[in-house]
Design an enzyme around this catalytic site. Structure first.
Site, PDB file in Angstrom:
ATOM      1  N   CYS A 114      44.837   4.024  52.188  1.00  0.00           N
ATOM      2  CA  CYS A 114      46.008   4.575  52.888  1.00  0.00           C
ATOM      3  C   CYS A 114      45.696   4.946  54.331  1.00  0.00           C
ATOM      4  O   CYS A 114      46.588   4.975  55.166  1.00  0.00           O
ATOM      5  CB  CYS A 114      46.540   5.795  52.147  1.00  0.00           C
ATOM      6  N   HIS A 276      51.858   8.912  56.544  1.00  0.00           N
ATOM      7  CA  HIS A 276      51.679   7.850  55.545  1.00  0.00           C
ATOM      8  C   HIS A 276      52.671   8.100  54.418  1.00  0.00           C
ATOM      9  O   HIS A 276      52.807   9.238  53.944  1.00  0.00           O
ATOM     10  CB  HIS A 276      50.240   7.866  55.024  1.00  0.00           C
ATOM     11  N   ASN A 306      55.236   3.275  48.347  1.00  0.00           N
ATOM     12  CA  ASN A 306      53.985   3.502  49.083  1.00  0.00           C
ATOM     13  C   ASN A 306      53.310   2.138  49.292  1.00  0.00           C
ATOM     14  O   ASN A 306      52.884   1.505  48.338  1.00  0.00           O
ATOM     15  CB  ASN A 306      53.104   4.447  48.247  1.00  0.00           C
TER      16      ASN A 306
HETATM   17  C1  COA Z   1      52.080  10.712  40.638  1.00  0.00           C
HETATM   18  C2  COA Z   1      53.023  11.873  40.783  1.00  0.00           C
HETATM   19  C3  COA Z   1      54.390  11.399  41.245  1.00  0.00           C
HETATM   20  C4  COA Z   1      53.178  12.489  39.416  1.00  0.00           C
HETATM   21  O1  COA Z   1      54.019  13.617  39.486  1.00  0.00           O
HETATM   22  P1  COA Z   1      53.562  14.981  38.801  1.00  0.00           P
HETATM   23  O2  COA Z   1      54.703  15.918  38.905  1.00  0.00           O
HETATM   24  O3  COA Z   1      52.267  15.381  39.415  1.00  0.00           O
HETATM   25  O4  COA Z   1      53.414  14.509  37.302  1.00  0.00           O
HETATM   26  P2  COA Z   1      52.159  14.551  36.317  1.00  0.00           P
HETATM   27  O5  COA Z   1      51.205  13.456  36.647  1.00  0.00           O
HETATM   28  O6  COA Z   1      51.634  15.953  36.238  1.00  0.00           O
HETATM   29  O7  COA Z   1      52.884  14.182  35.005  1.00  0.00           O
HETATM   30  C5  COA Z   1      53.979  14.961  34.496  1.00  0.00           C
HETATM   31  C6  COA Z   1      54.562  14.250  33.311  1.00  0.00           C
HETATM   32  O8  COA Z   1      55.305  13.109  33.758  1.00  0.00           O
HETATM   33  C7  COA Z   1      54.885  11.957  33.045  1.00  0.00           C
HETATM   34  N1  COA Z   1      55.016  10.775  33.894  1.00  0.00           N
HETATM   35  C8  COA Z   1      54.094  10.270  34.758  1.00  0.00           C
HETATM   36  N2  COA Z   1      54.601   9.195  35.351  1.00  0.00           N
HETATM   37  C9  COA Z   1      55.845   9.028  34.901  1.00  0.00           C
HETATM   38  C10 COA Z   1      56.864   8.091  35.157  1.00  0.00           C
HETATM   39  N3  COA Z   1      56.713   7.091  36.038  1.00  0.00           N
HETATM   40  N4  COA Z   1      58.040   8.217  34.498  1.00  0.00           N
HETATM   41  C11 COA Z   1      58.236   9.209  33.628  1.00  0.00           C
HETATM   42  N5  COA Z   1      57.297  10.132  33.323  1.00  0.00           N
HETATM   43  C12 COA Z   1      56.119  10.037  33.970  1.00  0.00           C
HETATM   44  C13 COA Z   1      53.463  12.240  32.660  1.00  0.00           C
HETATM   45  O9  COA Z   1      53.092  11.467  31.540  1.00  0.00           O
HETATM   46  C14 COA Z   1      53.534  13.705  32.345  1.00  0.00           C
HETATM   47  O10 COA Z   1      54.060  13.846  31.049  1.00  0.00           O
HETATM   48  P3  COA Z   1      53.543  15.027  30.066  1.00  0.00           P
HETATM   49  O11 COA Z   1      53.861  16.301  30.797  1.00  0.00           O
HETATM   50  O12 COA Z   1      54.345  14.799  28.847  1.00  0.00           O
HETATM   51  O13 COA Z   1      52.076  14.804  29.928  1.00  0.00           O
HETATM   52  C15 COA Z   1      52.494  12.943  41.747  1.00  0.00           C
HETATM   53  O14 COA Z   1      51.370  13.588  41.198  1.00  0.00           O
HETATM   54  C16 COA Z   1      52.102  12.360  43.065  1.00  0.00           C
HETATM   55  O15 COA Z   1      52.916  11.810  43.781  1.00  0.00           O
HETATM   56  N6  COA Z   1      50.849  12.504  43.452  1.00  0.00           N
HETATM   57  C17 COA Z   1      50.342  11.948  44.686  1.00  0.00           C
HETATM   58  C18 COA Z   1      50.119  10.495  44.446  1.00  0.00           C
HETATM   59  C19 COA Z   1      49.947   9.747  45.711  1.00  0.00           C
HETATM   60  O16 COA Z   1      50.484  10.103  46.728  1.00  0.00           O
HETATM   61  N7  COA Z   1      49.180   8.690  45.619  1.00  0.00           N
HETATM   62  C20 COA Z   1      48.954   7.861  46.698  1.00  0.00           C
HETATM   63  C21 COA Z   1      48.035   8.524  47.631  1.00  0.00           C
HETATM   64  S1  COA Z   1      47.951   7.679  49.071  1.00  0.00           S
END
Ligand code: COA
Length: 349
Positions: A114, A276, A306
């Site tokens: 990124c 980003h 992204n």
């Molecule tokens: C990935 C991201 C969207 C997940 O959101 P979050 O609120 O942190 O969610 P979590 O990973 O804690 O998961 C919460 C729940 O949603 C679920 N879940 C994850 N992805 C899912 C999806 N696409 N659809 C539905 N549910 C989903 C998980 O299984 C989890 O379920 P559980 O509580 O029953 O275990 C978030 O963490 C994020 O954006 N992080 C930064 C990632 C990023 O920017 N990456 C690129 C860097 S350059």
């Protein structure tokens, strides 16, 4: 004093629009979940057998070259940032050199995910300031969709990413009110595996013991792709989303402040921040931390997801095309991602 300026900019996204509802037909997810957690409504996916990371870069590069008022034969050097190269080797830089039919110039591949575009910008900036090159083509391009896990197992990661490319042509300028003021690069490899694609690879499980492949029944080789790895489908990118989120919202404001302080400027001086496009919520936390109004931050993750190394040049190009960036404006670019690596750049448009 010589500075580098962006003399031309271009972007390309594939025509294939994939909505959240489209994804919910192949995995257990929903439009509401994706919008609420990431802000993404849709993304573009490359057309199979048609688009590659290099061909998309080629499209964006041609626009940037035209807008810079030069031809491909004038390019002195190529910097190509991507984590999704067409081949494991050689890199995309030479494939782009071939498509553009440039002279036999140098082509450097950058692998900083990124932050890749900003790492590339920093490298190109040094080459221009030193007087070594006059026309540098810098591209960020990604084809994530060919390699993600589109089952429910991979949903935390696969709903976030999209494909596309952005390109700039950098040239020297002696105009004091134009050009790159400074670039700032950082890394912390302590969490290298937090957001990573480990397999296939040459690591032989050296750093992550649970990923150690069983030794093949032969004296040499056989560790790059094992049968076990294929059987277990252990070849997708992995991400601890919450860990990435927590670190990004600290490091992005920090590296923006570093750039401002280096130039004796404050957040009040920023006309446009291009973060980003990792997640709309990350951008919003960063915007809040820096106290910037909505009209001074440009986000387009809603439409493109992204796109990793391509996200900043795509957002920058779009903001410029929308006339949100004008001559003399102070523009701040900032990124955080896999590595972890993070970076910023401050420039006068
Ligand atoms: C990935 C991201 C969207 C997940 O959101 P979050 O609120 O942190 O969610 P979590 O990973 O804690 O998961 C919460 C729940 O949603 C679920 N879940 C994850 N992805 C899912 C999806 N696409 N659809 C539905 N549910 C989903 C998980 O299984 C989890 O379920 P559980 O509580 O029953 O275990 C978030 O963490 C994020 O954006 N992080 C930064 C990632 C990023 O920017 N990456 C690129 C860097 S350059």
């Amino acid at each position: 004093m010589i500075r580098s300026k962006i003399a031309g900019i271009g972007m390309y996204v594939p025509k294939n629009v994939v909505t959240n509802d489209d994804l919910s037909r192949v995995m257990d997810t929903s439009d509401a979940w994706i919008r609420e957690r990431t802000g993404i409504r849709e993304r573009r996916f490359a057309s199979r057998y048609e688009d590659t990371t290099t061909t998309m870069a080629f499209e964006a590069a041609q626009i940037a070259i035209r807008r810079a008022g030069i031809t491909a034969r004038d390019i002195d050097f190529i910097v190509f940032a991507t984590l999704s190269p067409d081949y494991f080797f050689p890199g995309c830089g030479v494939l782009l050199q071939r498509l553009l039919e440039t002279k036999e110039i140098g082509a450097l591949d950058v692998r900083n995910q990124c932050s890749g575009f900003l790492y590339g910008l920093s490298v190109a900036d040094q080459f221009i300031k030193s007087g070594m090159y006059r026309n540098i083509l810098l591209v960020g391009s990604e084809t994530h969709s060919y390699a993600l896990d589109f089952t429910t197992r991979g949903r935390n990661l696969s709903v976030i990413f999209g494909d596309g490319a952005g390109a700039v042509v950098l040239q020297p300028t002696e105009n004091e009110n134009q050009g790159i003021l400074s670039t700032h690069l950082h890394s912390d490899g302590a969490e290298a595996e937090t957001l990573a694609m480990l397999n296939p690879g040459f690591h032989a499980g050296r750093f992550v013991r649970e990923k150690r492949p069983s030794l093949p029944d032969k004296p040499y080789g056989g560790l790059f792709i094992t049968e076990e790895l294929v059987e277990k489908e252990d070849f997708f990118p992995q991400m601890d989303g919450p860990a990435v989120f927590k670190k990004a919202v600290v490091k992005i404001p920090e590296v923006v402040m570093e750039a401002l302080q280096k130039n004796n400027l404050t957040t009040a001086d920023i006309d446009m921040l291009i973060p980003h496009q990792a997640n709309l919520r990350i951008s919003q936390v960063v915007q809040h931390a820096l106290g910037l109004s909505d009209d001074r931050v440009h986000n387009n993750i809603q439409k493109f997801g992204n796109t990793t190394a391509a996200s900043i040049p795509i957002a920058l190009c779009e903001a410029w095309e929308m006339q949100k960036i004008k001559d003399g404006n102070l523009v701040c670019l900032a990124a955080f991602g896999s590595g972890f690596t993070w970076a910023s750049a401050l420039l006068r448009w």
